[in-house]
Design a protein around this motif. Structure first.
Motif, PDB file in Angstrom:
ATOM      1  N   MET A   3       0.838  -1.193   0.000  1.00  0.00           N
ATOM      2  CA  MET A   3       0.000   0.000   0.000  1.00  0.00           C
ATOM      3  C   MET A   3       0.878   1.248   0.000  1.00  0.00           C
ATOM      4  O   MET A   3       1.791   1.371   0.822  1.00  0.00           O
ATOM      5  CB  MET A   3      -0.898   0.011   1.245  1.00  0.00           C
ATOM      6  N   ALA A   4       0.616   2.154  -0.929  1.00  0.00           N
ATOM      7  CA  ALA A   4       1.339   3.416  -0.950  1.00  0.00           C
ATOM      8  C   ALA A   4       0.926   4.241   0.274  1.00  0.00           C
ATOM      9  O   ALA A   4      -0.203   4.149   0.758  1.00  0.00           O
ATOM     10  CB  ALA A   4       1.025   4.178  -2.232  1.00  0.00           C
ATOM     11  N   THR A   5       1.846   5.052   0.765  1.00  0.00           N
ATOM     12  CA  THR A   5       1.547   5.874   1.933  1.00  0.00           C
ATOM     13  C   THR A   5       0.505   6.929   1.597  1.00  0.00           C
ATOM     14  O   THR A   5       0.616   7.633   0.589  1.00  0.00           O
ATOM     15  CB  THR A   5       2.823   6.555   2.453  1.00  0.00           C
ATOM     16  N   GLN A   6      -0.500   7.031   2.429  1.00  0.00           N
ATOM     17  CA  GLN A   6      -1.545   8.035   2.285  1.00  0.00           C
ATOM     18  C   GLN A   6      -1.364   9.094   3.365  1.00  0.00           C
ATOM     19  O   GLN A   6      -0.921   8.793   4.477  1.00  0.00           O
ATOM     20  CB  GLN A   6      -2.934   7.400   2.422  1.00  0.00           C
ATOM     21  N   HIS A   7      -1.722  10.329   3.049  1.00  0.00           N
ATOM     22  CA  HIS A   7      -1.561  11.425   3.992  1.00  0.00           C
ATOM     23  C   HIS A   7      -2.896  12.123   4.200  1.00  0.00           C
ATOM     24  O   HIS A   7      -3.628  12.387   3.239  1.00  0.00           O
ATOM     25  CB  HIS A   7      -0.509  12.409   3.487  1.00  0.00           C
ATOM     26  N   PHE A   8      -3.202  12.418   5.446  1.00  0.00           N
ATOM     27  CA  PHE A   8      -4.447  13.058   5.817  1.00  0.00           C
ATOM     28  C   PHE A   8      -4.153  14.232   6.747  1.00  0.00           C
ATOM     29  O   PHE A   8      -3.076  14.313   7.341  1.00  0.00           O
ATOM     30  CB  PHE A   8      -5.374  12.069   6.543  1.00  0.00           C
ATOM     31  N   THR A   9      -5.130  15.112   6.870  1.00  0.00           N
ATOM     32  CA  THR A   9      -5.019  16.231   7.796  1.00  0.00           C
ATOM     33  C   THR A   9      -6.236  16.228   8.709  1.00  0.00           C
ATOM     34  O   THR A   9      -7.371  16.107   8.246  1.00  0.00           O
ATOM     35  CB  THR A   9      -4.932  17.574   7.047  1.00  0.00           C
ATOM     36  N   LEU A  10      -5.989  16.352   9.988  1.00  0.00           N
ATOM     37  CA  LEU A  10      -7.044  16.328  10.987  1.00  0.00           C
ATOM     38  C   LEU A  10      -7.032  17.665  11.730  1.00  0.00           C
ATOM     39  O   LEU A  10      -5.989  18.094  12.238  1.00  0.00           O
ATOM     40  CB  LEU A  10      -6.800  15.176  11.966  1.00  0.00           C
ATOM     41  N   HIS A  11      -8.169  18.337  11.781  1.00  0.00           N
ATOM     42  CA  HIS A  11      -8.298  19.595  12.513  1.00  0.00           C
ATOM     43  C   HIS A  11      -9.028  19.304  13.821  1.00  0.00           C
ATOM     44  O   HIS A  11     -10.138  18.770  13.819  1.00  0.00           O
ATOM     45  CB  HIS A  11      -9.059  20.623  11.685  1.00  0.00           C
ATOM     46  N   HIS A  12      -8.391  19.658  14.917  1.00  0.00           N
ATOM     47  CA  HIS A  12      -8.903  19.248  16.229  1.00  0.00           C
ATOM     48  C   HIS A  12      -8.412  20.234  17.284  1.00  0.00           C
ATOM     49  O   HIS A  12      -7.230  20.573  17.341  1.00  0.00           O
ATOM     50  CB  HIS A  12      -8.414  17.816  16.521  1.00  0.00           C
ATOM     51  N   ASP A  13      -9.315  20.724  18.089  1.00  0.00           N
ATOM     52  CA  ASP A  13      -8.961  21.546  19.252  1.00  0.00           C
ATOM     53  C   ASP A  13      -8.042  22.720  18.890  1.00  0.00           C
ATOM     54  O   ASP A  13      -7.131  23.067  19.640  1.00  0.00           O
ATOM     55  CB  ASP A  13      -8.296  20.661  20.317  1.00  0.00           C
ATOM     56  N   GLY A  14      -8.266  23.291  17.714  1.00  0.00           N
ATOM     57  CA  GLY A  14      -7.479  24.439  17.302  1.00  0.00           C
ATOM     58  C   GLY A  14      -6.123  24.114  16.723  1.00  0.00           C
ATOM     59  O   GLY A  14      -5.339  25.028  16.428  1.00  0.00           O
ATOM     60  N   VAL A  15      -5.804  22.837  16.568  1.00  0.00           N
ATOM     61  CA  VAL A  15      -4.513  22.461  15.986  1.00  0.00           C
ATOM     62  C   VAL A  15      -4.737  21.588  14.750  1.00  0.00           C
ATOM     63  O   VAL A  15      -5.796  20.987  14.571  1.00  0.00           O
ATOM     64  CB  VAL A  15      -3.611  21.706  16.991  1.00  0.00           C
ATOM     65  N   THR A  16      -3.713  21.533  13.914  1.00  0.00           N
ATOM     66  CA  THR A  16      -3.745  20.706  12.715  1.00  0.00           C
ATOM     67  C   THR A  16      -2.804  19.524  12.930  1.00  0.00           C
ATOM     68  O   THR A  16      -1.618  19.711  13.217  1.00  0.00           O
ATOM     69  CB  THR A  16      -3.288  21.510  11.486  1.00  0.00           C
ATOM     70  N   ILE A  17      -3.350  18.320  12.822  1.00  0.00           N
ATOM     71  CA  ILE A  17      -2.601  17.090  13.060  1.00  0.00           C
ATOM     72  C   ILE A  17      -2.407  16.360  11.733  1.00  0.00           C
ATOM     73  O   ILE A  17      -3.390  15.944  11.108  1.00  0.00           O
ATOM     74  CB  ILE A  17      -3.343  16.164  14.049  1.00  0.00           C
ATOM     75  N   PRO A  18      -1.160  16.182  11.269  1.00  0.00           N
ATOM     76  CA  PRO A  18      -0.928  15.407  10.059  1.00  0.00           C
ATOM     77  C   PRO A  18      -0.897  13.909  10.386  1.00  0.00           C
ATOM     78  O   PRO A  18      -0.328  13.492  11.393  1.00  0.00           O
ATOM     79  CB  PRO A  18       0.443  15.889   9.592  1.00  0.00           C
ATOM     80  N   VAL A  19      -1.536  13.122   9.544  1.00  0.00           N
ATOM     81  CA  VAL A  19      -1.658  11.684   9.764  1.00  0.00           C
ATOM     82  C   VAL A  19      -1.180  10.952   8.518  1.00  0.00           C
ATOM     83  O   VAL A  19      -1.483  11.364   7.394  1.00  0.00           O
ATOM     84  CB  VAL A  19      -3.123  11.298  10.065  1.00  0.00           C
ATOM     85  N   SER A  20      -0.448   9.861   8.697  1.00  0.00           N
ATOM     86  CA  SER A  20       0.006   9.030   7.584  1.00  0.00           C
ATOM     87  C   SER A  20      -0.468   7.601   7.786  1.00  0.00           C
ATOM     88  O   SER A  20      -0.539   7.119   8.922  1.00  0.00           O
ATOM     89  CB  SER A  20       1.537   9.033   7.482  1.00  0.00           C
ATOM     90  N   ARG A  21      -0.771   6.940   6.676  1.00  0.00           N
ATOM     91  CA  ARG A  21      -1.183   5.530   6.722  1.00  0.00           C
ATOM     92  C   ARG A  21      -0.472   4.777   5.609  1.00  0.00           C
ATOM     93  O   ARG A  21      -0.422   5.236   4.455  1.00  0.00           O
ATOM     94  CB  ARG A  21      -2.682   5.401   6.547  1.00  0.00           C
ATOM     95  N   GLY A  22       0.088   3.621   5.929  1.00  0.00           N
ATOM     96  CA  GLY A  22       0.757   2.816   4.912  1.00  0.00           C
ATOM     97  C   GLY A  22       1.075   1.431   5.433  1.00  0.00           C
ATOM     98  O   GLY A  22       1.046   1.184   6.636  1.00  0.00           O
ATOM     99  N   GLY A  23       1.376   0.520   4.532  1.00  0.00           N
ATOM    100  CA  GLY A  23       1.721  -0.839   4.907  1.00  0.00           C
ATOM    101  C   GLY A  23       0.623  -1.816   4.572  1.00  0.00           C
ATOM    102  O   GLY A  23      -0.329  -1.493   3.868  1.00  0.00           O
ATOM    103  N   ARG A  24       0.769  -3.029   5.089  1.00  0.00           N
ATOM    104  CA  ARG A  24      -0.223  -4.078   4.827  1.00  0.00           C
ATOM    105  C   ARG A  24      -0.313  -4.981   6.045  1.00  0.00           C
ATOM    106  O   ARG A  24       0.656  -5.151   6.785  1.00  0.00           O
ATOM    107  CB  ARG A  24       0.180  -4.886   3.607  1.00  0.00           C
TER     108      ARG A  24
END
Length: 260
Positions: free
Chosen positions: A1-22
């Motif tokens: 699985m290619a690495t996927q990148h997401f952005t999460l907005h929470h409590d006034g901050v921006t949290i970058p999230v990555s997902r990858g692997g199998r």
């Protein structure tokens, strides 16, 4: 699985999230002064056998800075990521792994959310040490150490490895962690899934000069206390310091794989 990148907005901050692997899902929670970039080698190895989600805590790496840094705020960051796993494409309860303070966050999350995880792997954290680390006698040494660390991290040229916290903010969070660990046995007792610790033999280094030997004895005593209170908790010791996620990533990945 290619690495996927997401952005999460929470409590006034921006949290970058990555997902990858199998493989089966796994969430990797960094600790205080640790970033996704700093845990890159461990993450790469874990992704050979797991579908890994990892992220940066507020003020760390590519996450935005925050107006406050506290254990509760960091726990909120982890909770926000866990709540959005479905949006990231993850199905089923994940294995939750945490490093240093991330291990404490993992224990608190699992204790408060029955059924949300299928197991915990705690790397050099969440230790119910019998004595606090922050004492008046040791405070000058620790303050100087964290002042140097904060200066180096804030000047880090690679933004993905940069940490925004000041020395005083690091000190304040560590004081909270001492208090959290004083009562963490009660949290363990509320967890109904397998828990495995991966602990360093020389958490404070092996210089032989005080306070390192005393800190290391306190670290081992805390683990022994936990196993007596919760015999179902299992432990692996690595001949390493607190940077074991960097120096012993292959060994940790093998232990995580065996844990599920």
């Amino acid at each position: 699985m290619a690495t996927q990148h997401f952005t999460l907005h929470h409590d006034g901050v921006t949290i970058p999230v990555s997902r990858g692997g199998r493989g089966r899902p796994l969430v990797l929670c960094p600790g205080l002064n640790a970033t996704r970039a700093g845990l890159r080698e461990l993450t790469r190895l874990l992704r050979r056998h797991h579908d890994v989600v990892t992220f940066d805590l507020r003020g760390h790496g590519l996450a935005s800075a925050a107006s406050r840094y506290s254990f509760a705020a960091f726990l909120g960051d982890l909770g926000a990521v866990m709540a959005e796993l479905g949006r990231f494409g993850v199905t089923g309860a994940p294995l939750l792994a945490g490093y240093s303070m991330g291990a404490d966050l993992a224990v608190h999350f699992a204790a408060g959310h029955p059924g949300a995880v299928r197991g915990l792997v705690l790397v050099d954290g969440a230790n119910p040490v019998p004595e606090p680390f922050l004492t008046e006698a040791d405070l000058p040494i620790l303050r100087a150490m964290w002042a140097d660390l904060a200066a180096r991290q804030r000047a880090e040229p690679d933004r993905a490895r940069r940490v925004s916290l000041t020395a005083e903010e690091i000190l304040a969070v560590n004081a909270e962690i001492d208090a959290v660990r004083a009562g963490i046995l009660g949290r363990y007792e509320r967890i109904g899934v397998p828990v495995h610790l991966v602990m360093s033999t020389s958490m404070a280094g092996d210089s032989g000069e005080e306070p390192a030997p005393r800190f290391n004895r306190n670290w081992r005593a805390g683990v022994e206390r936990l196993v007596r209170a919760c015999p179902r908790v299992t432990v692996s010791w690595l001949d390493a310091g607190h940077d074991l996620v960097l120096t012993h990533a292959p060994e940790i990945a093998r232990i995580v794989r065996a844990a599920g």
